[in-house]
Each structure stands twice: as C-alpha cells, then as structure tokens.
Motif scaffolding. Structure first.
Motif, PDB file in Angstrom:
ATOM      1  N   VAL A 148      -6.837  28.375  -8.003  1.00 47.72           N
ATOM      2  CA  VAL A 148      -5.833  27.356  -7.691  1.00 47.72           C
ATOM      3  C   VAL A 148      -6.290  26.012  -8.219  1.00 47.72           C
ATOM      4  CG1 VAL A 148      -4.979  28.511  -5.611  1.00 47.72           C
ATOM      5  CG2 VAL A 148      -6.813  26.835  -5.426  1.00 47.72           C
ATOM      6  N   SER A 149      -5.322  25.142  -8.454  1.00 49.75           N
ATOM      7  CA  SER A 149      -5.645  23.766  -8.818  1.00 49.75           C
ATOM      8  C   SER A 149      -5.162  22.864  -7.695  1.00 49.75           C
ATOM      9  CB  SER A 149      -5.007  23.373 -10.152  1.00 49.75           C
ATOM     10  OG  SER A 149      -3.604  23.430 -10.069  1.00 49.75           O
ATOM     11  N   VAL A 150      -5.893  21.781  -7.511  1.00 48.63           N
ATOM     12  CA  VAL A 150      -5.615  20.821  -6.440  1.00 48.63           C
ATOM     13  C   VAL A 150      -5.596  19.428  -7.038  1.00 48.63           C
ATOM     14  CG1 VAL A 150      -6.510  19.785  -4.315  1.00 48.63           C
ATOM     15  CG2 VAL A 150      -6.708  22.254  -4.675  1.00 48.63           C
ATOM     16  N   ARG A 151      -4.552  18.677  -6.693  1.00 52.40           N
ATOM     17  CA  ARG A 151      -4.486  17.256  -7.045  1.00 52.40           C
ATOM     18  C   ARG A 151      -4.335  16.496  -5.742  1.00 52.40           C
ATOM     19  NH1 ARG A 151      -2.094  15.509 -12.575  1.00 52.40           N
ATOM     20  NH2 ARG A 151      -3.087  13.704 -11.711  1.00 52.40           N
ATOM     21  N   ALA A 152      -5.379  15.762  -5.381  1.00 50.58           N
ATOM     22  CA  ALA A 152      -5.363  14.977  -4.147  1.00 50.58           C
ATOM     23  C   ALA A 152      -6.474  13.952  -4.196  1.00 50.58           C
ATOM     24  CB  ALA A 152      -5.559  15.883  -2.935  1.00 50.58           C
ATOM     25  N   ASP A 153      -6.213  12.806  -3.617  1.00 49.46           N
ATOM     26  CA  ASP A 153      -7.285  11.853  -3.406  1.00 49.46           C
ATOM     27  C   ASP A 153      -8.121  12.347  -2.231  1.00 49.46           C
ATOM     28  OD1 ASP A 153      -6.411  10.229  -5.469  1.00 49.46           O
ATOM     29  OD2 ASP A 153      -5.268   8.900  -4.137  1.00 49.46           O
ATOM     30  N   PHE A 154      -9.335  11.832  -2.130  1.00 52.92           N
ATOM     31  CA  PHE A 154     -10.238  12.297  -1.075  1.00 52.92           C
ATOM     32  C   PHE A 154     -10.237  11.297   0.080  1.00 52.92           C
ATOM     33  CE2 PHE A 154     -14.225  13.456   0.971  1.00 52.92           C
ATOM     34  CZ  PHE A 154     -14.123  14.830   0.977  1.00 52.92           C
ATOM     35  N   SER A 165       3.918  20.950  -3.044  1.00 52.66           N
ATOM     36  CA  SER A 165       3.667  19.504  -2.983  1.00 52.66           C
ATOM     37  C   SER A 165       3.899  19.058  -1.547  1.00 52.66           C
ATOM     38  CB  SER A 165       4.619  18.747  -3.905  1.00 52.66           C
ATOM     39  OG  SER A 165       4.495  19.204  -5.230  1.00 52.66           O
ATOM     40  N   ALA A 166       2.957  18.300  -1.004  1.00 49.62           N
ATOM     41  CA  ALA A 166       3.096  17.794   0.360  1.00 49.62           C
ATOM     42  C   ALA A 166       2.846  16.298   0.356  1.00 49.62           C
ATOM     43  CB  ALA A 166       2.114  18.493   1.302  1.00 49.62           C
ATOM     44  N   ALA A 167       3.542  15.603   1.238  1.00 48.25           N
ATOM     45  CA  ALA A 167       3.377  14.157   1.347  1.00 48.25           C
ATOM     46  C   ALA A 167       3.753  13.725   2.745  1.00 48.25           C
ATOM     47  CB  ALA A 167       4.257  13.437   0.321  1.00 48.25           C
ATOM     48  N   MET A 179       0.844  -1.187   0.000  1.00 47.86           N
ATOM     49  CA  MET A 179       0.000   0.000   0.000  1.00 47.86           C
ATOM     50  C   MET A 179       0.881   1.241   0.000  1.00 47.86           C
ATOM     51  SD  MET A 179      -2.792   0.997   2.873  1.00 47.86           S
ATOM     52  CE  MET A 179      -2.401   2.388   3.872  1.00 47.86           C
ATOM     53  N   ASP A 180       0.600   2.187  -0.870  1.00 50.73           N
ATOM     54  CA  ASP A 180       1.337   3.452  -0.883  1.00 50.73           C
ATOM     55  C   ASP A 180       0.877   4.281   0.302  1.00 50.73           C
ATOM     56  OD1 ASP A 180       1.550   6.280  -3.187  1.00 50.73           O
ATOM     57  OD2 ASP A 180       2.632   5.821  -1.377  1.00 50.73           O
ATOM     58  N   ASP A 181       1.800   4.572   1.208  1.00 54.73           N
ATOM     59  CA  ASP A 181       1.423   5.313   2.414  1.00 54.73           C
ATOM     60  C   ASP A 181       1.888   6.759   2.373  1.00 54.73           C
ATOM     61  OD1 ASP A 181       4.048   4.308   4.749  1.00 54.73           O
ATOM     62  OD2 ASP A 181       4.135   4.933   2.676  1.00 54.73           O
ATOM     63  N   ARG A 182       2.134   7.280   1.218  1.00 57.64           N
ATOM     64  CA  ARG A 182       2.698   8.625   1.133  1.00 57.64           C
ATOM     65  C   ARG A 182       1.658   9.748   1.101  1.00 57.64           C
ATOM     66  NH1 ARG A 182       6.700   9.695   3.391  1.00 57.64           N
ATOM     67  NH2 ARG A 182       6.892  11.517   2.136  1.00 57.64           N
ATOM     68  N   PHE A 183       0.456   9.529   0.732  1.00 57.86           N
ATOM     69  CA  PHE A 183      -0.602  10.549   0.770  1.00 57.86           C
ATOM     70  C   PHE A 183      -0.135  11.873   0.163  1.00 57.86           C
ATOM     71  CE2 PHE A 183      -1.550   7.406   3.936  1.00 57.86           C
ATOM     72  CZ  PHE A 183      -2.910   7.194   3.789  1.00 57.86           C
ATOM     73  N   ASN A 184       0.196  11.835  -1.114  1.00 58.34           N
ATOM     74  CA  ASN A 184       0.728  12.988  -1.851  1.00 58.34           C
ATOM     75  C   ASN A 184      -0.389  13.940  -2.284  1.00 58.34           C
ATOM     76  OD1 ASN A 184       3.443  11.912  -1.950  1.00 58.34           O
ATOM     77  ND2 ASN A 184       2.654  10.468  -3.448  1.00 58.34           N
ATOM     78  N   VAL A 185      -0.119  15.237  -2.207  1.00 58.16           N
ATOM     79  CA  VAL A 185      -1.037  16.265  -2.696  1.00 58.16           C
ATOM     80  C   VAL A 185      -0.224  17.363  -3.379  1.00 58.16           C
ATOM     81  CG1 VAL A 185      -2.723  15.811  -0.867  1.00 58.16           C
ATOM     82  CG2 VAL A 185      -1.065  17.653  -0.577  1.00 58.16           C
ATOM     83  N   ILE A 186      -0.874  18.069  -4.298  1.00 58.28           N
ATOM     84  CA  ILE A 186      -0.249  19.213  -4.969  1.00 58.28           C
ATOM     85  C   ILE A 186      -1.284  20.323  -5.071  1.00 58.28           C
ATOM     86  CG2 ILE A 186       0.809  20.096  -7.093  1.00 58.28           C
ATOM     87  CD1 ILE A 186       1.610  17.188  -7.733  1.00 58.28           C
ATOM     88  N   VAL A 187      -0.887  21.529  -4.688  1.00 56.64           N
ATOM     89  CA  VAL A 187      -1.701  22.715  -4.917  1.00 56.64           C
ATOM     90  C   VAL A 187      -0.853  23.684  -5.741  1.00 56.64           C
ATOM     91  CG1 VAL A 187      -3.141  22.481  -2.868  1.00 56.64           C
ATOM     92  CG2 VAL A 187      -1.038  23.773  -2.714  1.00 56.64           C
ATOM     93  N   SER A 188      -1.477  24.366  -6.682  1.00 52.19           N
ATOM     94  CA  SER A 188      -0.703  25.269  -7.532  1.00 52.19           C
ATOM     95  C   SER A 188      -1.566  26.409  -8.043  1.00 52.19           C
ATOM     96  CB  SER A 188      -0.073  24.496  -8.693  1.00 52.19           C
ATOM     97  OG  SER A 188      -1.046  23.757  -9.400  1.00 52.19           O
TER      98      SER A 188
END
Length: 131
Positions: free
Chosen positions: A33-39, A74-76, A1-10
């Motif tokens: 702004v744009s957001v890339r993140a799982d919910f 970018s945060a993780a 399982m990927d446990d990094r929980f990555n997000v990007i806001v720009s």
C-alpha cells in the motif's frame, strides 16, 4: 491554518507511486500500500480510519468473491483549535474492479458498517495514561 488533516491510502492499480508516498507491505496485495499523510496526531488518527477501510474492503471483497484491482481511500477532518476536539471525519472510496457497480456499492456499504476503527471513532472512547 489548514485544519482538514487529509490522508490517502491506496493499493493495487490505484496505488500511488510518486516520491511523496510512503510504501508498506500489505497482507492483501503483493505490491503493498501507499500512504500520503503528514506526521501529526490528527493525520495519524485519520490514517487509522482510512487504512482500516482499505483493509476491510479487501477482506470483505474476498469473502464475497469480488476481485479488487485497486482501492483508494481518502480521509479528512478537522479539529477545533481551542479544544482540539474533532469536528468530524469524512472519507471517500474509489474502487477499481470488473465487478458490477451494484456489487461494489454493496461491498462499500458492508465495509462502512463493519470497519473497526471508524466504528470506534463513531462511538468515542476514553483515553487514559497509565504510567
């Protein structure tokens, strides 16, 4: 399982425009702004930190007279899967600006010390259900 929980806001010239990004209005930029993140809860926690850093970059840049053309944060981080305790959060900042590199570095240092959500996460907090 990927446990990094990555997000990007720009925002600005670094704003993502692909179909996987969600777009929101933004006080500091005309195109939002744009957001890339799982919910998931982990992603949303990291999104709060990244969004705060992005907002504070624009706020503090305005106070210093620095024009920002674009910002990407970018945060993780991860979570211990037994306890769901955070294993920590890291973030990176990309800034597009005509300001000198040392001015941008100074801006990022200021924001790292004043950004409210990262400060709160660093301090820890109690969470209590009241009803």
């Amino acid at each position: 399982m990927d446990d990094r929980f990555n997000v990007i806001v720009s925002a600005g010239s670094l704003r993502e425009t692909d179909e996987h990004a969600v777009h929101f209005p933004h006080r500091w930029t005309p195109e939002g702004v744009s957001v890339r993140a799982d919910f998931t809860g982990g992603h949303l926690l990291h999104l709060a930190a990244a969004g705060c850093v992005l907002n504070d970059l624009y706020r503090e840049a305005a106070a210093l007279g620095i024009e920002l053309l674009g910002v990407r944060v970018s945060a993780a981080g991860g979570f211990d899967v037994e306890s769901w305790r955070s294993t920590g959060l890291t973030y990176t900042v990309d800034v597009s600006s005509t300001a000198p590199a040392e001015s941008i570095a100074h801006l990022i240092d200021i924001v790292d010390s004043v950004a409210e959500i990262p400060r709160a996460i660093r301090q820890g907090a109690t969470v209590q259900r009241i009803s």
